[in-house]
Structure formats: structure tokens, C-alpha cells
Design an enzyme around this catalytic site. Sequence first.
Site, PDB file in Angstrom:
ATOM      1  N   LYS A  37      55.202  66.280  59.450  1.00 37.86           N
ATOM      2  CA  LYS A  37      55.698  65.396  60.673  1.00 37.86           C
ATOM      3  C   LYS A  37      57.321  65.488  60.606  1.00 37.86           C
ATOM      4  O   LYS A  37      57.569  65.830  61.764  1.00 37.86           O
ATOM      5  CB  LYS A  37      54.984  63.963  60.615  1.00 37.86           C
ATOM      6  CG  LYS A  37      55.459  63.092  61.872  1.00 37.86           C
ATOM      7  CD  LYS A  37      54.602  63.229  62.753  1.00 37.86           C
ATOM      8  CE  LYS A  37      55.303  62.513  64.200  1.00 37.86           C
ATOM      9  NZ  LYS A  37      55.900  61.099  63.914  1.00 37.86           N
ATOM     10  N   GLU A  58      66.849  58.027  64.399  1.00 41.66           N
ATOM     11  CA  GLU A  58      66.475  57.881  62.785  1.00 41.66           C
ATOM     12  C   GLU A  58      66.759  59.364  62.293  1.00 41.66           C
ATOM     13  O   GLU A  58      66.316  59.515  61.363  1.00 41.66           O
ATOM     14  CB  GLU A  58      64.935  57.568  62.902  1.00 41.66           C
ATOM     15  CG  GLU A  58      64.859  56.221  63.308  1.00 41.66           C
ATOM     16  CD  GLU A  58      63.404  55.933  63.160  1.00 41.66           C
ATOM     17  OE1 GLU A  58      62.811  54.763  62.458  1.00 41.66           O
ATOM     18  OE2 GLU A  58      62.424  56.570  63.745  1.00 41.66           O
TER      19      GLU A  58
HETATM   20  P1  NAD Z   1      61.158  48.910  67.482  1.00 50.28           P
HETATM   21  O1  NAD Z   1      62.620  49.205  67.805  1.00 50.28           O
HETATM   22  O2  NAD Z   1      60.330  48.951  68.886  1.00 50.28           O
HETATM   23  O3  NAD Z   1      60.726  47.699  66.698  1.00 50.28           O
HETATM   24  C1  NAD Z   1      61.290  47.398  65.460  1.00 50.28           C
HETATM   25  C2  NAD Z   1      61.440  45.859  65.631  1.00 50.28           C
HETATM   26  O4  NAD Z   1      61.966  45.537  64.205  1.00 50.28           O
HETATM   27  C3  NAD Z   1      62.635  45.354  66.527  1.00 50.28           C
HETATM   28  O5  NAD Z   1      61.894  44.280  66.974  1.00 50.28           O
HETATM   29  C4  NAD Z   1      63.432  44.897  65.389  1.00 50.28           C
HETATM   30  O6  NAD Z   1      64.273  43.793  66.003  1.00 50.28           O
HETATM   31  C5  NAD Z   1      62.663  44.284  64.304  1.00 50.28           C
HETATM   32  N1  NAD Z   1      63.621  44.290  63.123  1.00 50.28           N
HETATM   33  C6  NAD Z   1      64.252  45.050  62.420  1.00 50.28           C
HETATM   34  N2  NAD Z   1      64.728  44.644  61.428  1.00 50.28           N
HETATM   35  C7  NAD Z   1      64.469  43.396  61.302  1.00 50.28           C
HETATM   36  C8  NAD Z   1      64.375  42.185  60.348  1.00 50.28           C
HETATM   37  N3  NAD Z   1      65.270  42.560  59.220  1.00 50.28           N
HETATM   38  N4  NAD Z   1      63.867  41.004  60.561  1.00 50.28           N
HETATM   39  C9  NAD Z   1      63.047  40.879  61.650  1.00 50.28           C
HETATM   40  N5  NAD Z   1      62.886  41.988  62.294  1.00 50.28           N
HETATM   41  C10 NAD Z   1      63.560  43.112  62.419  1.00 50.28           C
HETATM   42  O7  NAD Z   1      60.494  50.117  66.468  1.00 50.28           O
HETATM   43  P2  NAD Z   1      59.096  50.850  66.660  1.00 50.28           P
HETATM   44  O8  NAD Z   1      59.219  51.908  68.026  1.00 50.28           O
HETATM   45  O9  NAD Z   1      57.730  49.832  66.821  1.00 50.28           O
HETATM   46  O10 NAD Z   1      59.226  51.992  65.625  1.00 50.28           O
HETATM   47  C11 NAD Z   1      59.086  51.450  64.305  1.00 50.28           C
HETATM   48  C12 NAD Z   1      58.863  52.566  63.514  1.00 50.28           C
HETATM   49  O11 NAD Z   1      57.515  53.197  63.712  1.00 50.28           O
HETATM   50  C13 NAD Z   1      59.826  53.759  63.678  1.00 50.28           C
HETATM   51  O12 NAD Z   1      60.083  54.391  62.304  1.00 50.28           O
HETATM   52  C14 NAD Z   1      59.483  54.802  64.500  1.00 50.28           C
HETATM   53  O13 NAD Z   1      60.003  56.044  64.489  1.00 50.28           O
HETATM   54  C15 NAD Z   1      57.885  54.749  64.123  1.00 50.28           C
HETATM   55  N6  NAD Z   1      56.970  55.111  65.095  1.00 50.28           N
HETATM   56  C16 NAD Z   1      57.146  54.491  66.365  1.00 50.28           C
HETATM   57  C17 NAD Z   1      56.108  54.812  67.559  1.00 50.28           C
HETATM   58  C18 NAD Z   1      56.335  54.347  68.786  1.00 50.28           C
HETATM   59  O14 NAD Z   1      55.662  54.864  69.798  1.00 50.28           O
HETATM   60  N7  NAD Z   1      56.844  53.410  69.170  1.00 50.28           N
HETATM   61  C19 NAD Z   1      55.227  55.966  67.164  1.00 50.28           C
HETATM   62  C20 NAD Z   1      55.115  56.363  65.804  1.00 50.28           C
HETATM   63  C21 NAD Z   1      56.055  56.018  64.859  1.00 50.28           C
HETATM   64  O1  KPL Z   2      56.570  63.220  67.372  1.00 47.32           O
HETATM   65  C1  KPL Z   2      57.280  63.848  68.380  1.00 47.32           C
HETATM   66  C2  KPL Z   2      58.521  62.865  68.580  1.00 47.32           C
HETATM   67  O2  KPL Z   2      58.931  62.996  69.913  1.00 47.32           O
HETATM   68  O3  KPL Z   2      59.021  62.180  67.777  1.00 47.32           O
HETATM   69  C3  KPL Z   2      56.764  64.953  68.579  1.00 47.32           C
HETATM   70  C4  KPL Z   2      56.329  64.745  70.201  1.00 47.32           C
HETATM   71  C5  KPL Z   2      55.868  65.599  67.902  1.00 47.32           C
HETATM   72  C6  KPL Z   2      58.136  65.982  68.907  1.00 47.32           C
HETATM   73  O4  KPL Z   2      58.629  66.351  67.714  1.00 47.32           O
END
Ligand code: NAD
Ligand code: KPL
Length: 308
Positions: free
Chosen positions: A187, A267
Amino acid sequence: MSWHVLGAGSLGCLWAARLARAGVPVQLILRNPARLAAYQRAGGLSLVEQGLARRYPVPGQTVDDPQPIRRLLLACKAYDAESAITGLAPRLAPGAELILLQNGLGSQEAVAARVPQARCIFASSTEGAFRDGTAPEGEWRVVFAGQGHTWLGDPLDDHPPLWLSDLERSGIPHQWSPDILSRLWRKLALNCAINPLTVLYACRNGGLSEHSAEVATLCAELGQLLRSCGQPAAALDLHAEVQRVIQATAANYSSMHQDVAQGRRTEIAYLLGHACATAQRHHLDLPHLAALQERLLQYLDARGLPSH
Ligand code: NAD
Ligand code: KPL
């Protein structure tokens, strides 16, 4: 046994809502009393699925609540993970289990080093969710935007945990994956080949079909990196998969593009930054990947966004 979910953001709320509606005990951990009070005023979190919003009054608590934590979903960004777990470490019960939902690599090891007494399970998810800032419930309203799958695994112990049945019961599509590091590397490589270029060329994923030679060169270097760091399976047919993803998501903006467009921290340190740092550790010369990192860092710097 109760679940704790840290991070009432997109994925944290998505998981908490599905666990709660299946009757699995779950608590949301909020940063401080002010955030907890705001959450309680909103009456809980709202999850929007197929256009329909439903409220889930998942109980909340702050980081310094005295309740011991046995099972924690760490659902914050990669750059917040280490400090978040440091704040919670005193609350972890003996034998506590953590699910680390961060994208990229690097944050998982940093978390595990902070809490050697806990079992750390790494996760990689293709589910998609975002916070609907325009709604009256504001940040507590989350839209489930993309069906997907979550792979979970423990690089140190391939025994699946018993609580996978909670995920089954909650309708969270998942799979226990003893080769979780391979999945996370794959990924990461996909993200490195696509996301930075979509930022630099200010385009949707499909726009990269106009830069196919550059994408191919990056895939070749990423394949070299994966083979050198003991992940040959993650390198197999990488270029073909990158091309497939570019086609399949042609109309979408990558997650990094969305972060930059909205002025949010990226990130990058856990994606391209981790790839380049690992290449250096292995004394690998990957000039195109290094140049891409340099260009991206300059681009972020020019917009006042952090480079880590
Ligand atoms: P987000 O920013 O929506 O949520 C993170 C939350 O954590 C925020 O509300 C923030 O205030 C809270 N937070 C951070 N530090 C904190 C602390 N010390 N105490 C309490 N709360 C705290 O993030 P997300 O989109 O849910 O993403 C989380 C992870 O998942 C990331 O690494 C992201 O790349 C991955 N991810 C997200 C998605 C998606 O669709 N959102 C999909 C796949 C992977
Ligand atoms: O995971 C993704 C992202 O946007 O973070 C895809 C759709 C695979 C593109 O890298």
C-alpha cells in the site's frame, strides 16, 4: 470487555458506530474535557450510510479517565500516534491489545516501542470515510464513503485474537493477515507512486496517465526498495497494479491531494519519507524517488505545510 477507540475522527467514528450498534461495549476517547463536553452536547456521533444519517450515543471519556484499557483501536493520523499512545500508556492493563489503524509505515514501530507490554496489531484499510464539516453536528458527523476491507496482523505473533468475532458481529469486513507487513509495504508503494505526483501535477489520479513514464520509473525504484528490504512479494507486478489503480480511481483525488488542497498536514513522513529513509538505511541509490521527495517537500514548504 469494552473497546476503547482513540480518535473521534473519520475511521474512529466509523468503527465505534458499527461496534456500538452490534451491542459491543465501546468508549470513545477524546482529547480533553472541552472536546468531551462538545461531543456530549452533540448527543453522540452520527454516521451517514447511503445518504441516511443515524445517531449513535457512544459513551465518551477523556485521555486521563481512570478506566483501564484492555483493547484499543488507535484511529489517529500516523503523525499523532506516538504521542497519543504515550498519553494512554499508564492506562493500559497487562496484556492490553492495540489495533494500529495508521496508513504508511514507521508509526507502528514507534508506538510498539513506547508500550512494550502491549500486543500491537497492525491494520491496513481500504474503507473510506470523511467528516462532514458542513452539518450542524459538525465534526461528529461522519460519512461512510467507500466500502472496503481491513487486513489485520501481528508481525510478532500470527495467532488471531479472539475479538475478531466482535468485528464479524459488527459487520466490519476484515481478514487476519499474517503477512501484514507485506500488505502495508504494498500500500505504501502504491501511495508513493501515485499520491505525490497528483499533488505536484495538481490532478486527479487519472491525470497520471499523462505522466506514465515517470510513474513507471518510480515503480521500478519502489520495486528495488521492496526487494532490498525483504518484501519481494510486495514488489510483484507493482507497476501493473499502480496502472490498474490509476484507471479504477481516475476520477478521484488522492488522499494526499485532498489533504494539501484543504491545507491539512500530510502523512508524507510515513509514506515517501519512510521509503526514502529505508532506501538510505539499505545504501540504495533511488534518484527518482529522492528527487520526488525533494520536490514534494519544497511544494509543501511553499504552502506553509509541515514536511514531517
Ligand atoms: P481523522 O483526522 O479524521 O481522525 C483522527 C482523530 O484523532 C482526530 O479527531 C484527532 O483529533 C484525533 N486525535 C489525534 N490525536 C489524539 C489524541 N492524542 N487524543 C485524542 N484524539 C486524538 O483521521 P482518519 O481519516 O480517521 O485517519 C486515521 C488513519 O487512518 C490515518 O492514518 C489515515 O491515513 C488512515 N486511513 C483513513 C481512511 C479514511 O477514509 N479516512 C482510509 C484508510 C486509511
Ligand atoms: O490509497 C490511495 C490514496 O489516495 O491514498 C490510492 C487511491 C490508492 C491512491 O494512492
